[in-house]
Design a protein around this motif. Sequence first.
Motif, mmCIF file in Angstrom:
data_model
loop_
_atom_site.group_PDB
_atom_site.id
_atom_site.type_symbol
_atom_site.label_atom_id
_atom_site.label_comp_id
_atom_site.label_asym_id
_atom_site.label_seq_id
_atom_site.Cartn_x
_atom_site.Cartn_y
_atom_site.Cartn_z
ATOM 1 N N VAL A 87 37.458 39.004 45.118
ATOM 2 C CA VAL A 87 37.656 37.738 44.419
ATOM 3 C C VAL A 87 39.123 37.371 44.557
ATOM 4 N N HIS A 88 39.391 36.212 45.109
ATOM 5 C CA HIS A 88 40.759 35.702 45.164
ATOM 6 C C HIS A 88 40.906 34.801 43.948
ATOM 7 N N TRP A 89 41.470 35.382 42.889
ATOM 8 C CA TRP A 89 41.479 34.808 41.544
ATOM 9 C C TRP A 89 42.547 33.736 41.431
ATOM 10 N N THR A 116 30.734 45.968 41.508
ATOM 11 C CA THR A 116 32.143 45.891 41.134
ATOM 12 C C THR A 116 32.906 45.243 42.285
ATOM 13 N N ALA A 117 34.071 44.714 41.969
ATOM 14 C CA ALA A 117 34.842 43.962 42.952
ATOM 15 C C ALA A 117 36.321 44.282 42.812
ATOM 16 N N THR A 118 37.071 43.812 43.778
ATOM 17 C CA THR A 118 38.522 43.803 43.681
ATOM 18 C C THR A 118 38.937 42.362 43.451
ATOM 19 N N PHE A 119 39.643 42.114 42.354
ATOM 20 C CA PHE A 119 40.146 40.789 42.012
ATOM 21 C C PHE A 119 41.598 40.704 42.446
ATOM 22 N N GLY A 146 35.456 47.379 34.909
ATOM 23 C CA GLY A 146 35.342 48.325 36.023
ATOM 24 C C GLY A 146 35.796 47.801 37.371
ATOM 25 N N HIS A 147 36.441 46.665 37.390
ATOM 26 C CA HIS A 147 36.896 46.077 38.642
ATOM 27 C C HIS A 147 38.342 46.492 38.918
ATOM 28 N N LYS A 148 38.719 46.454 40.176
ATOM 29 C CA LYS A 148 40.096 46.733 40.556
ATOM 30 C C LYS A 148 40.895 45.443 40.543
ATOM 31 N N ILE A 149 42.208 45.590 40.337
ATOM 32 C CA ILE A 149 43.121 44.448 40.312
ATOM 33 C C ILE A 149 44.108 44.606 41.466
#
Length: 90
Positions: A19-21, A58-61, A82-85
């Motif tokens: 996810v490109h937040w 789960t994703a990486t944001f 539970g997602h990575k930042i």
Amino acid sequence: MDSCDQTQRPNGSPISFEVHWEDYAHALVPFERWEDYRERIQENTLRLLWILKDAGVTATFYCLGYLAEKHHALVDRIRQDGHKIGSHGY
């Protein structure tokens, strides 16, 4: 693909989700005008977190620092779910 969490599909192949937040205006207008646009980041992020949780993914944001400063509680929620930042610049 190493930077993303991996969830397995039923056939065993991995699912990676990034996810490109950022908000819609961040790609369209200069930084100096970001405050002129209504943010949608809160409602859209909560909706996406629900979808990811429901799907068991789960994703990486990759977060803009600008948004992380303004919405630190939301970044905490992303991490708690539970997602990575990761960093997506400022």
